[in-house]
Design an enzyme around this catalytic site. Structure first.
Site, PDB file in Angstrom:
ATOM      1  N   ASP A   1      -3.281   7.327   8.438  1.00 39.48           N
ATOM      2  CA  ASP A   1      -4.154   6.710   7.458  1.00 39.48           C
ATOM      3  C   ASP A   1      -4.787   5.496   8.113  1.00 39.48           C
ATOM      4  OD1 ASP A   1      -5.225   6.380   4.748  1.00 39.48           O
ATOM      5  OD2 ASP A   1      -4.069   4.527   4.766  1.00 39.48           O
TER       6      ASP A   1
ATOM      7  N   ASP B   1       0.925   4.351   3.465  1.00 38.96           N
ATOM      8  CA  ASP B   1       0.105   5.454   2.970  1.00 38.96           C
ATOM      9  C   ASP B   1       0.311   6.710   3.804  1.00 38.96           C
ATOM     10  OD1 ASP B   1      -0.819   3.879   1.016  1.00 38.96           O
ATOM     11  OD2 ASP B   1      -2.929   3.914   1.593  1.00 38.96           O
TER      12      ASP B   1
ATOM     13  N   HIS C   1      -6.518  -3.489   0.390  1.00 39.31           N
ATOM     14  CA  HIS C   1      -5.425  -3.343   1.354  1.00 39.31           C
ATOM     15  C   HIS C   1      -4.647  -4.627   1.599  1.00 39.31           C
ATOM     16  CE1 HIS C   1      -8.438  -5.048   3.903  1.00 39.31           C
ATOM     17  NE2 HIS C   1      -9.170  -3.952   3.933  1.00 39.31           N
TER      18      HIS C   1
ATOM     19  N   GLU D   1      -7.042   1.770   7.343  1.00 36.60           N
ATOM     20  CA  GLU D   1      -7.608   0.809   6.402  1.00 36.60           C
ATOM     21  C   GLU D   1      -8.888   0.320   7.057  1.00 36.60           C
ATOM     22  OE1 GLU D   1      -4.364   1.203   3.780  1.00 36.60           O
ATOM     23  OE2 GLU D   1      -6.398   0.465   3.488  1.00 36.60           O
TER      24      GLU D   1
ATOM     25  N   HIS E   1      -0.938   1.224   0.427  1.00 32.03           N
ATOM     26  CA  HIS E   1      -1.915   0.271   0.919  1.00 32.03           C
ATOM     27  C   HIS E   1      -1.453  -0.563   2.094  1.00 32.03           C
ATOM     28  CE1 HIS E   1      -4.231   1.823  -2.177  1.00 32.03           C
ATOM     29  NE2 HIS E   1      -3.423   1.392  -3.105  1.00 32.03           N
TER      30      HIS E   1
END
Lengths: 721, 124
Positions: free
Chosen positions: A535, A681, A586, A537, A676
């Site tokens: 994942d 995540d 985030h 951010e 987050h």
């Protein structure tokens, strides 16, 4: 278009309009006249042509002046607009010089005074923020200084498991090599403590979830001491006792937690030895006394016994008296080394324990559970994590060796003890097997604690055995534990507080034609592949407009298991500003990204981490698009096949409309926790993905190729809507 | 016919006293020095009552007790468990596994005799 040209054009337009209208008017009148009248008029006009020409000219001149006057107001209004914008967006120090007509001059003065006031206000706010920040910094420094003095490890996390604060001791305890300072430079991942990193890379999220559950339970009951304890093992193998205290906001809802930890490896050993010592003292004393007493009572009771027997019994008495003395000496000597252990047990509601165990059996082992009877009034004094681990271990052995896939629970009181029974149809585990199980460490599917079932039972002063249930075809495994008597309770359910998730669901990246899709991979079953579940951010949602990756989290998945030790989590300096909206999602603030490596340093690492695996992400096109845009800059191409949990969820649950990660997780019964952070995540996406695999299999989707094709179809179906 | 008592204990110093005590009171006695011997003796000696120590080599008293109760033909055998541990939770376990009585060391020989007498219905 220049102002002069604009002006000239407007004047020209106006002139032609006026002349045109007059011309039309004259023509209409002209054609309505008779021939004589026309001749007559012609004569009159011809005689006065100069006067007509003069007035027409004057009219046009007048028009020019009027238009020019209006145009001056217009140009000033435009300038005012531009300068006001300048003050608002770029330079708050700029002021407008009042020029032009009186209207615009007045307007300029008003705008200037607004700008003054705005600037004052802003300066004031900034001063206050600076002051507050300085106070905060000072407090943080004091706190940090205090924390560094502590011999216990302290670590503060927000509710998503992001590390906000920690001291050196915590880092030492939790890092891979407890004696060396934590400077693992090879990949910067793997169980290292760091600000903004996820705690779940270090401590199993199930343990944290379990402890949080207990805290919520305690909060619900209005208990005054809100601390939950658990014991976990560090990467170096030490036993670490962790106390978790809640951090709550003004509304009393949980916003984070503080973990304090200490190494109890030695203490645990010591306490174990002390227990053994006491036990052996008691046993040997009792048995020596029994021998003496039986002998002496025989002598007294039966004086007619022969001389030989009398000698035998008196010899026994002497021997045992000497043995008793020696045992006492030994105990006194040994026990001087040991001190009291503080391993504390906590009160737990019996039915809570059962439901925790049930959840684990069902999710971890796939064993169906049922409740025969649970006495709601019962409380236990236990270390719940180790008890749950112990029962899970027993269940996994029952499942693997006796093929038991369905068990019932019974929890009832028996005198001063609580019986916790696992009941199944069939025969009991034979004694020899149970004895072997008792002495093996409690590790199920790679997670667990370095204790044996016997250790756990001893620790709780409990007993375990297994027998057939009389008069039935059933057998049970029984854990007998001492009962506890805490305050009567008031139940409250734990409702996780999770912020809303990223909504964006479609992205312009073609997931289905990755160059690395090879037929030998395509034909392999999903259960056998190695995955990198990841994942990112980002600073925002538009990679094409310059948004950048600021964090990558990834976890490897092999043979249907997420490997907690094989994770990657890295913050990245995006070299650009971040929107507040993104920060809110985030929680990564710009100062956390200072001094972090840049994307061109990190992508090679991620590339190595993900090499030869299938990539999995939620709404994968989004993340892939960011990676794709970096191809030119870094020369790194991610060509491997990609699976998207969003699309796979839509394959499995086509009628559901919400395929956000939170919604899917909730649907699949996965605890929402640690969202987050990129790694949090990624781990949750991994758990979702592992749950989707069997659901896909039910629809006949077994191989990578089948999964991708089903996802592709669903993708087009979704797009059409 | 004299009632038969099996004494299962690995400590000779208590075995001698128990053996003497039982024999003097008219019981026929056999000795087992560990759990395995005890189980074997149940089959061959066919005792009416067993004095069963919990802590024994090879097999614990709990295991012996459970094995005996698993065999339908041995249900009538009375079992008195002897333990030096004296933890209440062990007593609970012993009773659950089918012991008839549980005696913690040190014990009075008189009380032991009474218990044996009550369970076996006398020596004869």
């Amino acid at each position: 278009m220049s102002l002069k040209l604009k002006f000239a054009l407007s004047v020209a337009g106006l002139f032609s309009f006026v002349i045109y209208m007059i011309g039309i008017c004259v023509l209409i009148i002209w054609f309505n006249l008779t021939a004589e009248e026309q001749a007559f008029l012609q004569q009159i006009l011809a005689e006065r042509i100069f006067i007509i020409m003069l007035f027409t000219f004057m009219l046009l001149i007048g028009l020019v002046f009027a238009v020019e006057r209006l145009f001056i107001v217009y140009t000033h209004a435009t300038r005012l607009h531009e300068e006001t914008r300048l003050i608002l967006t770029a330079n708050p120090n700029h002021r407008i010089t009042p020029t032009g007509p009186s209207e615009t001059r007045r307007l300029a003065v008003v705008i200037n005074s607004f700008a003054d006031r705005h600037q004052d206000l802003q300066t004031d706010v900034e001063t206050r923020i600076r002051a507050a920040r300085a106070d905060l910094e000072e407090e943080k420094d004091i706190l940090a200084a205090l924390m560094s003095e502590l011999t216990q490890g302290v670590l503060v996390c927000n509710i998503d498991g992001q590390v906000l604060l920690y001291n050196n001791r915590a880092r030492q305890l939790l890092s891979q090599h407890p004696d060396k300072p934590a400077t693992n430079g090879t990949n910067g991942v793997g169980g290292l403590v760091g600000l903004g990193r996820s705690i779940f890379a270090i401590i199993d999220r199930n343990i944290i979830a379990h402890a949080l559950d207990n805290l919520h339970h305690a909060i619900g009951q209005g208990h005054s001491s809100l601390v939950s304890h658990f014991v976990t093992s560090a990467m170096g193998g030490q036993l670490i006792r962790v106390s978790m205290a809640p951090v709550r906001d003004k509304q009393q809802s949980l916003t984070g937690f503080v973990l304090t930890m200490e190494d109890i490896t030695r203490r645990f050993e010591v306490s174990n030895r002390k227990d053994i010592l006491t036990q052996s003292l008691v046993e040997s004393t009792r048995s020596s006394l029994a021998n003496i007493r039986a002998a002496i009572e025989n002598i007294l009771e039966y004086p007619d016994m022969g001389r030989q027997r009398l000698t035998m019994f008196t010899k026994i008495i002497r021997e045992e008296a000497i043995a008793l003395g020696a045992e006492l000496d030994k105990t006194v000597k040994d026990s001087a080394e040991y001190f009291e252990s503080q391993w504390s047990l906590e009160d737990m509601h019996g039915s809570d324990l059962i439901s925790a165990v049930q959840r684990r059996f069902e999710t971890k082992l796939g064993v169906a559970t049922r409740i025969i009877a649970v006495d709601e009034r019962l409380w236990l004094k236990i270390d719940s994590y180790s008890v749950v681990q112990a029962l899970t271990y027993i269940m996994s052995r029952l499942r693997d060796e006796l093929r038991i896939t369905q068990v019932s629970f019974r929890l009832e009181r028996s005198g001063r003890f609580v019986r916790l029974d696992l009941i199944w149809e069939g025969s009991p585990v034979d004694i020899e097997t149970l004895r072997v199980w008792e002495h093996q460490t409690l590790v199920t599917n790679g997670e667990g604690i370095p204790l044996t079932l016997k250790d756990v039972a001893d620790r709780h002063r409990g007993e375990v055995w297994c027998q057939a249930e009389k008069g039935t075809e059933r057998a049970y495994f029984r854990l007998l534990l001492p009962i506890s008597h805490p305050d009567p309770e008031l139940q409250q359910q734990f409702i996780p507080q999770i912020s809303s998730s990223r909504r964006l669901e479609y992205y312009d990246f073609d997931l289905f034609n990755q160059p690395g899709q090879k037929s030998e991979l395509d034909e392999r079953p999903l259960t056998e592949l190695t995955y990198t579940i990841f994942d990112t951010e980002t600073t925002g949602l538009n990679p094409a407009e310059g948004d950048e990756i600021i964090a990558i989290g990834a976890v490897r998945c092999i043979n249907g298991r997420l490997l907690r030790q094989e994770t990657m989590e890295q913050l990245i300096d995006p070299r650009r500003r971040m929107s507040q909206a993104a920060i809110n999602i985030h929680g990564i603030s710009p100062d956390m990204l200072e001094d972090q490596p840049t994307i061109d340093q990190i992508l090679p690492r991620f590339y190595n981490f993900a090499e030869d695996t299938v990539l999995v992400a939620h709404n994968a096109a989004f993340d892939m698009r960011f990676l794709q845009l970096k191809e030119e800059q870094t020369g790194i191409k991610f060509i491997q096949p990609v699976l998207d949990t969003l699309l796979l969820s839509a394959v499995v649950h086509p009628t559901q409309s919400d395929h956000s990660l939170d919604a899917i997780a909730q649907r699949l019964g996965i605890k929402l926790l640690g969202r987050h952070t990129a790694l949090g995540d990624a781990i949750m996406t991994g758990e979702v993905f592992l749950k989707l695999i069997p659901l896909l299999a039910e629809q006949g989707i077994h191989t990578l190729k089948e999964a991708r094709e089903a996802a592709q179809q669903t993708y087009y179906a979704l797009i059409e809507y | 016919m004299a009632k038969r008592v099996l004494i299962a204990d690995d400590e000779p110093n208590i075995v001698m006293s128990l053996e003497f005590l039982m024999e003097r009171n008219g019981y026929e006695v056999q000795i087992a020095r560990n759990g395995e011997e005890a189980l074997a003796a149940v089959g061959t000696f066919n005792p009416d009552l067993i004095l069963l120590d919990v802590m024994m080599p090879l097999r614990s008293g709990f295991e012996v007790c459970q094995k005996i109760r698993e065999n339908p033909t041995w249900q009538a055998i009375k079992i008195i468990m002897l333990t030096a541990k004296g933890r209440e939770i062990e007593i609970a376990k012993g009773m659950a596994l089918g012991a008839n009585a549980y005696i913690t060391k040190p014990f009075s020989t008189k009380e032991l005799l009474e218990q044996v007498y009550a369970l076996s219905g006398g020596a004869e």
